[in-house]
Design a protein around this motif. Sequence first.
Motif, PDB file in Angstrom:
ATOM      1  N   ASN A   1      92.865   5.189  44.192  1.00  0.00           N
ATOM      2  CA  ASN A   1      93.555   3.803  44.044  1.00  0.00           C
ATOM      3  C   ASN A   1      92.649   3.107  45.228  1.00  0.00           C
TER       4      ASN A   1
ATOM      5  N   ASP B   1      91.507   1.211  53.144  1.00  0.00           N
ATOM      6  CA  ASP B   1      90.510   0.621  52.607  1.00  0.00           C
ATOM      7  C   ASP B   1      90.788  -0.789  52.872  1.00  0.00           C
TER       8      ASP B   1
ATOM      9  N   ILE C   1      98.065  -4.566  49.655  1.00  0.00           N
ATOM     10  CA  ILE C   1      99.103  -4.844  48.686  1.00  0.00           C
ATOM     11  C   ILE C   1      99.801  -5.867  48.909  1.00  0.00           C
TER      12      ILE C   1
ATOM     13  N   VAL D   1     105.723   0.223  45.163  1.00  0.00           N
ATOM     14  CA  VAL D   1     104.393   1.154  44.974  1.00  0.00           C
ATOM     15  C   VAL D   1     104.433   2.602  44.469  1.00  0.00           C
TER      16      VAL D   1
ATOM     17  N   PHE E   1     105.191   1.619  38.032  1.00  0.00           N
ATOM     18  CA  PHE E   1     104.872   0.445  38.716  1.00  0.00           C
ATOM     19  C   PHE E   1     103.458   0.349  39.125  1.00  0.00           C
ATOM     20  N   THR E   2     102.790  -0.568  38.319  1.00  0.00           N
ATOM     21  CA  THR E   2     101.234  -0.821  38.355  1.00  0.00           C
ATOM     22  C   THR E   2     100.868  -2.119  38.350  1.00  0.00           C
ATOM     23  N   THR E   3     100.061  -2.611  38.979  1.00  0.00           N
ATOM     24  CA  THR E   3      99.591  -3.954  38.745  1.00  0.00           C
ATOM     25  C   THR E   3      97.876  -3.907  38.137  1.00  0.00           C
ATOM     26  N   LYS E   4      97.614  -2.724  37.208  1.00  0.00           N
ATOM     27  CA  LYS E   4      96.534  -2.780  36.772  1.00  0.00           C
ATOM     28  C   LYS E   4      96.453  -2.748  35.403  1.00  0.00           C
TER      29      LYS E   4
ATOM     30  N   MET F   1      98.730   3.521  34.751  1.00  0.00           N
ATOM     31  CA  MET F   1      99.926   4.154  34.119  1.00  0.00           C
ATOM     32  C   MET F   1     101.144   3.846  35.042  1.00  0.00           C
ATOM     33  N   GLY F   2     100.773   3.682  36.447  1.00  0.00           N
ATOM     34  CA  GLY F   2     101.753   3.680  37.689  1.00  0.00           C
ATOM     35  C   GLY F   2     102.580   4.848  37.904  1.00  0.00           C
TER      36      GLY F   2
ATOM     37  N   GLY G   1     100.873   7.415  39.557  1.00  0.00           N
ATOM     38  CA  GLY G   1      99.847   8.278  40.534  1.00  0.00           C
ATOM     39  C   GLY G   1     100.863   8.274  41.560  1.00  0.00           C
ATOM     40  N   LEU G   2     101.130   7.135  42.447  1.00  0.00           N
ATOM     41  CA  LEU G   2     102.043   7.447  43.650  1.00  0.00           C
ATOM     42  C   LEU G   2     103.269   8.190  43.570  1.00  0.00           C
TER      43      LEU G   2
HETATM   44  N1  LIG Z   1      94.980   1.208  48.126  1.00  0.00           N
HETATM   45  C1  LIG Z   1      95.807   0.317  47.629  1.00  0.00           C
HETATM   46  N2  LIG Z   1      95.295  -0.918  47.758  1.00  0.00           N
HETATM   47  C2  LIG Z   1      96.000  -1.995  46.840  1.00  0.00           C
HETATM   48  N3  LIG Z   1      97.104  -1.628  46.145  1.00  0.00           N
HETATM   49  C3  LIG Z   1      97.353  -0.369  45.881  1.00  0.00           C
HETATM   50  C4  LIG Z   1      96.795   0.566  46.655  1.00  0.00           C
HETATM   51  N4  LIG Z   1      97.017   1.667  46.006  1.00  0.00           N
HETATM   52  C5  LIG Z   1      98.241   1.597  45.189  1.00  0.00           C
HETATM   53  N5  LIG Z   1      98.133   0.259  44.982  1.00  0.00           N
HETATM   54  C6  LIG Z   1      99.182  -0.466  44.209  1.00  0.00           C
HETATM   55  O1  LIG Z   1     100.285   0.658  43.922  1.00  0.00           O
HETATM   56  C7  LIG Z   1     100.236   0.379  42.268  1.00  0.00           C
HETATM   57  C8  LIG Z   1     100.785   1.851  41.724  1.00  0.00           C
HETATM   58  O2  LIG Z   1      99.927   2.738  42.164  1.00  0.00           O
HETATM   59  P1  LIG Z   1      99.838   4.176  41.188  1.00  0.00           P
HETATM   60  O3  LIG Z   1     101.112   4.747  41.340  1.00  0.00           O
HETATM   61  O4  LIG Z   1      98.643   5.111  41.806  1.00  0.00           O
HETATM   62  O5  LIG Z   1      99.491   3.562  39.902  1.00  0.00           O
HETATM   63  P2  LIG Z   1      98.283   2.951  39.068  1.00  0.00           P
HETATM   64  O6  LIG Z   1      96.952   3.407  39.787  1.00  0.00           O
HETATM   65  O7  LIG Z   1      98.384   3.626  37.609  1.00  0.00           O
HETATM   66  O8  LIG Z   1      98.465   1.609  39.004  1.00  0.00           O
HETATM   67  C9  LIG Z   1      98.969   0.045  41.988  1.00  0.00           C
HETATM   68  O9  LIG Z   1      98.933  -0.531  40.594  1.00  0.00           O
HETATM   69  C10 LIG Z   1      98.549  -0.897  42.925  1.00  0.00           C
HETATM   70  O10 LIG Z   1      99.104  -2.160  42.765  1.00  0.00           O
END
Ligand SMILES: Nc1ncnc2c1ncn2[C@@H]1O[C@H](COP(=O)(O)OP(=O)(O)O)[C@@H](O)[C@H]1O
Length: 490
Positions: free
Chosen positions: A380, A413, A418, A426, A431-434, A438-439, A441-442
């Motif tokens: 991430n 990082d 965020i 998050v 929830f994803t901003t990509k 898939m949203g 992971g976290l």
């Molecule tokens: N190190 C980070 N810096 C900025 N945003 C982050 C970071 N880690 C997570 N995020 C935010 O959290 C969201 C969710 O993360 P995650 O659950 O891993 O799903 P994904 O990686 O598939 O988007 C990410 O889409 C991003 O917006």
Amino acid sequence: MSSDWKKAGALLIAVVIFLVDVFSSLDIAVAVLYVLVILISVDLFSKKMLLGITCLCIILTIIAFIISHGVECSDESCGRGGISIAAIGIASLLALKSSASREQLRAQLQLLARSQAFLAGAQQLSLTGSIGFRVPSTDMYWSEEAKRIFEFNKAVSPTLDLMLGVTHPDDQQRLRSMLEDVCASQSQVEVEFRLVMADGRIKYLQMWARQYEITGHECEFIGALMDITTTRKAEEALHRSQAELAHITRVTMLGELAASIAHEVNQPLAAVLTDSQAGLRWLGRVPPDFHEVTKAVERIGAQAQRAADVIRRVRDLSKKGKIFQEKLELDSLLAESLLLVERELYINKVTVSTETEASPVSIYGDKVQLQQVIINLVLNAMQSLCATRDHGRKIVVCIKRGDADHLELIVRDNGGGIPDQDVVNVFSPFFTTKSSGMGVGLSICKSIIEAHEGQIWAENESAGWVAVGFRLPSYELREGMRKNDAFMTN
Ligand SMILES: Nc1ncnc2c1ncn2[C@@H]1O[C@H](COP(=O)(O)OP(=O)(O)O)[C@@H](O)[C@H]1O
Ligand SMILES: [Mg+2]
């Protein structure tokens, strides 16, 4: 006899007494016999009616007295009349009093029956039964719901042996010791155990027990039993699906890393090829240079080992095994996780530095799952850096002591952080901003860390740095807790 007949009988007796009183020449207080009428009437009539009947008996006594003695009478007959009236009055008063206390008793019995019915209903609704147990006499009291939970026949008077008979063999000793210990302790004792029903079904029960009373050598305790089978099964299903999901996302993550992993394996294989060719050349010399051949073969062995290590790490992560908790060193776990993403970070020009500020760094957990969390956090961070910076992409991973009993691993990082409004989201599933994210992971990281009795968080720091970290109980604390649990339940 119906009450109407009884009423008619009382009336008849009153008439007979009146006639005997008027027409007989007996010098006795015949009217005292009206007491009989009062005693019969007490159960047949209301309070008001009884008062009316009392008045009627007194009036009849006076009428009979006037008829048989006229208005002027001797002291003796006046005395008899007076005694009769007093006897009727007192009998009526006592009858009214006893009727009132009987009514009170009836009302209390009704109240008791009602509260017992409420208790039984509440026990049925909450799947909670109660038992009472005397030690050493082993007398037991079982509520209906407790019998239903154990599936005992209503007519059966359960004993400790019957109770232990349906208890899962692995839990019998625990239950037995808990029942023995409860009298020795002032505090509430709790135990979870399983039942094996006749058809092989497993039931999960939770029991709380507390000392109730000690009389002489005997101790009585009360216990509440709750059937938690549905909750346990739902929890098991939830854990299963969480593990499934974790596995799927791990495999997906490995898929994303496939190119880097292939490179990691390819590099030592290429070196093996070069060294084997060199070895052959040294062998082909006249005379063959065995010293150089040996060195080439040694290098081949080391490189093959390197390739095998990469494959082992990938295989470990991709396997779908049961969760296995063991003593782990957080710094080695981090190092091994970084090896899997090293190439990916290199390609994306991300530099990683690690700092370990604590010692020892032992924790208790599942290696594969915790590696998954670390890799997720690092990826991430890398993805955020790639999206926001062209150069100077930095990740700093720090292991430190959160407090005396907890260790923290924080991935930082400088990718800009965020957006404030997203920080709380998050860890929510999906929830994803990509665009291709898939949203999950976290949210999986969160469930893994919480299953390890830890916490996970994300926070923006100054100068575009963001920290995503988790905190886990140290190995020593978990060991202490496990020993304590074993002590509490044994
Ligand atoms: N190190 C980070 N810096 C900025 N945003 C982050 C970071 N880690 C997570 N995020 C935010 O959290 C969201 C969710 O993360 P995650 O659950 O891993 O799903 P994904 O990686 O598939 O988007 C990410 O889409 C991003 O917006
Ligand atoms: Mg992610």
